[in-house]
Motif scaffolding. Structure first.
Motif, PDB file in Angstrom:
ATOM      1  N   VAL A 113       0.861  -1.175   0.000  1.00 36.22           N
ATOM      2  CA  VAL A 113       0.000   0.000   0.000  1.00 36.22           C
ATOM      3  C   VAL A 113       0.901   1.229   0.000  1.00 36.22           C
ATOM      4  CG1 VAL A 113      -1.742   1.297   1.286  1.00 36.22           C
ATOM      5  CG2 VAL A 113      -1.808  -1.202   1.279  1.00 36.22           C
ATOM      6  N   MET A 114       0.802   2.062  -1.025  1.00 27.63           N
ATOM      7  CA  MET A 114       1.641   3.248  -1.118  1.00 27.63           C
ATOM      8  C   MET A 114       1.248   4.233  -0.024  1.00 27.63           C
ATOM      9  SD  MET A 114       4.174   4.600  -2.588  1.00 27.63           S
ATOM     10  CE  MET A 114       4.456   3.822  -4.153  1.00 27.63           C
ATOM     11  N   ARG A 115       2.263   4.751   0.670  1.00 28.75           N
ATOM     12  CA  ARG A 115       1.989   5.750   1.696  1.00 28.75           C
ATOM     13  C   ARG A 115       3.071   6.821   1.689  1.00 28.75           C
ATOM     14  NH1 ARG A 115       2.901   3.647   7.691  1.00 28.75           N
ATOM     15  NH2 ARG A 115       2.900   5.872   7.941  1.00 28.75           N
ATOM     16  N   GLN A 116       2.676   8.011   2.029  1.00 29.25           N
ATOM     17  CA  GLN A 116       3.571   9.168   2.102  1.00 29.25           C
ATOM     18  C   GLN A 116       3.911   9.406   3.571  1.00 29.25           C
ATOM     19  OE1 GLN A 116       4.542  11.206  -0.502  1.00 29.25           O
ATOM     20  NE2 GLN A 116       5.727  12.547   0.815  1.00 29.25           N
ATOM     21  N   PHE A 117       5.217   9.532   3.878  1.00 30.50           N
ATOM     22  CA  PHE A 117       5.648   9.773   5.244  1.00 30.50           C
ATOM     23  C   PHE A 117       5.729  11.264   5.495  1.00 30.50           C
ATOM     24  CE2 PHE A 117       7.112   5.549   4.181  1.00 30.50           C
ATOM     25  CZ  PHE A 117       6.744   4.823   5.294  1.00 30.50           C
ATOM     26  N   GLN A 118       5.007  11.713   6.488  1.00 28.54           N
ATOM     27  CA  GLN A 118       4.945  13.140   6.817  1.00 28.54           C
ATOM     28  C   GLN A 118       6.305  13.651   7.288  1.00 28.54           C
ATOM     29  OE1 GLN A 118       2.156  15.066   6.377  1.00 28.54           O
ATOM     30  NE2 GLN A 118       1.330  13.229   5.437  1.00 28.54           N
ATOM     31  N   ARG A 119       6.641  14.872   6.916  1.00 21.46           N
ATOM     32  CA  ARG A 119       7.861  15.571   7.339  1.00 21.46           C
ATOM     33  C   ARG A 119       9.117  14.724   7.095  1.00 21.46           C
ATOM     34  NH1 ARG A 119       4.055  16.592  11.451  1.00 21.46           N
ATOM     35  NH2 ARG A 119       4.932  15.006  12.792  1.00 21.46           N
ATOM     36  N   SER A 120       9.141  13.996   5.977  1.00 22.15           N
ATOM     37  CA  SER A 120      10.258  13.100   5.696  1.00 22.15           C
ATOM     38  C   SER A 120      11.175  13.677   4.624  1.00 22.15           C
ATOM     39  CB  SER A 120       9.726  11.738   5.258  1.00 22.15           C
ATOM     40  OG  SER A 120       8.915  11.874   4.112  1.00 22.15           O
ATOM     41  N   PHE A 121      12.428  13.258   4.661  1.00 24.65           N
ATOM     42  CA  PHE A 121      13.414  13.712   3.683  1.00 24.65           C
ATOM     43  C   PHE A 121      14.611  12.782   3.719  1.00 24.65           C
ATOM     44  CE2 PHE A 121      13.900  15.871   7.662  1.00 24.65           C
ATOM     45  CZ  PHE A 121      15.271  15.897   7.918  1.00 24.65           C
ATOM     46  N   VAL A 122      15.549  13.004   2.797  1.00 20.37           N
ATOM     47  CA  VAL A 122      16.740  12.169   2.669  1.00 20.37           C
ATOM     48  C   VAL A 122      17.953  12.988   3.069  1.00 20.37           C
ATOM     49  CG1 VAL A 122      18.141  10.809   1.076  1.00 20.37           C
ATOM     50  CG2 VAL A 122      15.678  10.985   0.727  1.00 20.37           C
ATOM     51  N   ILE A 123      18.854  12.368   3.846  1.00 19.90           N
ATOM     52  CA  ILE A 123      20.114  13.035   4.187  1.00 19.90           C
ATOM     53  C   ILE A 123      21.280  12.128   3.809  1.00 19.90           C
ATOM     54  CG2 ILE A 123      19.161  14.430   6.065  1.00 19.90           C
ATOM     55  CD1 ILE A 123      20.314  12.404   8.044  1.00 19.90           C
ATOM     56  N   GLN A 124      22.407  12.760   3.501  1.00 19.19           N
ATOM     57  CA  GLN A 124      23.629  12.018   3.237  1.00 19.19           C
ATOM     58  C   GLN A 124      24.331  11.847   4.578  1.00 19.19           C
ATOM     59  OE1 GLN A 124      24.819  10.928   0.166  1.00 19.19           O
ATOM     60  NE2 GLN A 124      26.434   9.886   1.284  1.00 19.19           N
ATOM     61  N   ALA A 125      24.574  10.604   4.961  1.00 18.49           N
ATOM     62  CA  ALA A 125      25.211  10.356   6.258  1.00 18.49           C
ATOM     63  C   ALA A 125      26.178   9.192   6.141  1.00 18.49           C
ATOM     64  CB  ALA A 125      24.158  10.066   7.325  1.00 18.49           C
ATOM     65  N   GLY A 126      27.420   9.450   6.416  1.00 22.75           N
ATOM     66  CA  GLY A 126      28.445   8.408   6.484  1.00 22.75           C
ATOM     67  C   GLY A 126      28.481   7.460   5.311  1.00 22.75           C
ATOM     68  N   ASP A 127      27.838   6.308   5.471  1.00 21.40           N
ATOM     69  CA  ASP A 127      27.927   5.247   4.476  1.00 21.40           C
ATOM     70  C   ASP A 127      26.848   5.284   3.402  1.00 21.40           C
ATOM     71  OD1 ASP A 127      25.997   4.663   6.333  1.00 21.40           O
ATOM     72  OD2 ASP A 127      26.453   2.533   6.452  1.00 21.40           O
ATOM     73  N   GLY A 128      26.065   6.303   3.337  1.00 16.70           N
ATOM     74  CA  GLY A 128      25.048   6.383   2.284  1.00 16.70           C
ATOM     75  C   GLY A 128      23.909   7.293   2.658  1.00 16.70           C
ATOM     76  N   LEU A 129      22.813   7.112   1.941  1.00 18.76           N
ATOM     77  CA  LEU A 129      21.625   7.918   2.177  1.00 18.76           C
ATOM     78  C   LEU A 129      20.828   7.373   3.350  1.00 18.76           C
ATOM     79  CD1 LEU A 129      20.383   8.316  -1.500  1.00 18.76           C
ATOM     80  CD2 LEU A 129      21.708   9.952  -0.163  1.00 18.76           C
ATOM     81  N   LYS A 130      20.272   8.269   4.132  1.00 18.96           N
ATOM     82  CA  LYS A 130      19.400   7.895   5.249  1.00 18.96           C
ATOM     83  C   LYS A 130      18.037   8.536   5.016  1.00 18.96           C
ATOM     84  CE  LYS A 130      22.758   6.021   7.633  1.00 18.96           C
ATOM     85  NZ  LYS A 130      23.034   4.659   7.430  1.00 18.96           N
ATOM     86  N   TYR A 131      17.008   7.751   5.199  1.00 19.67           N
ATOM     87  CA  TYR A 131      15.647   8.231   5.055  1.00 19.67           C
ATOM     88  C   TYR A 131      15.132   8.545   6.450  1.00 19.67           C
ATOM     89  CZ  TYR A 131      16.273   6.386   0.418  1.00 19.67           C
ATOM     90  OH  TYR A 131      16.752   6.156  -0.844  1.00 19.67           O
ATOM     91  N   VAL A 132      14.809   9.800   6.683  1.00 16.81           N
ATOM     92  CA  VAL A 132      14.445  10.251   8.026  1.00 16.81           C
ATOM     93  C   VAL A 132      13.182  11.096   7.985  1.00 16.81           C
ATOM     94  CG1 VAL A 132      16.826  10.201   8.880  1.00 16.81           C
ATOM     95  CG2 VAL A 132      15.940  12.283   7.846  1.00 16.81           C
TER      96      VAL A 132
END
Length: 185
Positions: A113-132
């Motif tokens: 089921v497709m869902r949108q995470f509120q107030r979410s974004f991607v950051i570059q951290a250490g070993d790769g991308l982090k979804y927060v």
């Protein structure tokens, strides 16, 4: 008038069956049951893992396989399928996308089921991308996004249904197969 029913009795067959049952001592019977339980448990575990992969909508079967294991208690004739309590990182779920800019964010399709995470974004951290995601309207704190927990999903929906239907049928077939070794042919 109904056809007569004929019953025949061959004492040699009864003696042959009795000899097979005598040969099947408690130790050999328990060994056959252990083998049957192990084989049926392994096959059932595979089917449950397949169901979990479809149920949670993960990209790779490895994610499910790494989080599930089985335990055979031969003394108690008990087979368990155990899952780790760790939730899957959101980047392991199919349908993950990140939109940059106003109104953007992260969306994914756990549980198909497709869902949108509120107030979410991607950051570059250490070993790769982090979804927060932010936990409030303020800039901090932030938390990582996770998908389904395999442990919680193990006893739900499709995986439970597969276990309940497949395990009994497979165990019965394996027990019959293992015990047939001792019966006369």
């Amino acid at each position: 008038m109904a056809d007569p029913v004929t019953v025949s009795f061959n004492p040699a067959e009864l003696l042959s069956f009795q000899a097979a049952m005598t040969a099947l001592s408690d130790d050999r019977l328990r060994q056959a049951l252990r083998e049957a339980l192990s084989a049926a448990g392994g096959k059932t575990r595979t089917q449950v893992r397949r169901a979990l992969r479809e149920q949670t909508n993960v990209k790779a079967a490895k994610d499910i396989n790494d989080r599930t294991r089985s335990l055979l208690d031969a003394g108690q004739l008990e087979y368990q399928i155990i899952a780790d309590s760790k939730a899957l990182p959101i980047d392991r779920v199919k349908g993950l996308s990140a939109t940059v800019g106003p109104g953007g964010g992260i969306s994914a399709a756990p549980w198909q089921v497709m869902r949108q995470f509120q107030r979410s974004f991607v950051i570059q951290a250490g070993d790769g991308l982090k979804y927060v995601a932010r936990t409030s309207d303020k800039r901090f704190p932030i938390r990582r996004l996770y998908g389904p927990s395999v442990m919680k999903e193990l006893t739900k929906d499709q995986s439970r249904e597969i276990f309940e239907t497949y395990a009994i049928v497979e165990l019965e077939a394996q027990v019959v197969s293992k015990l047939e070794r001792f019966l006369p042919h």
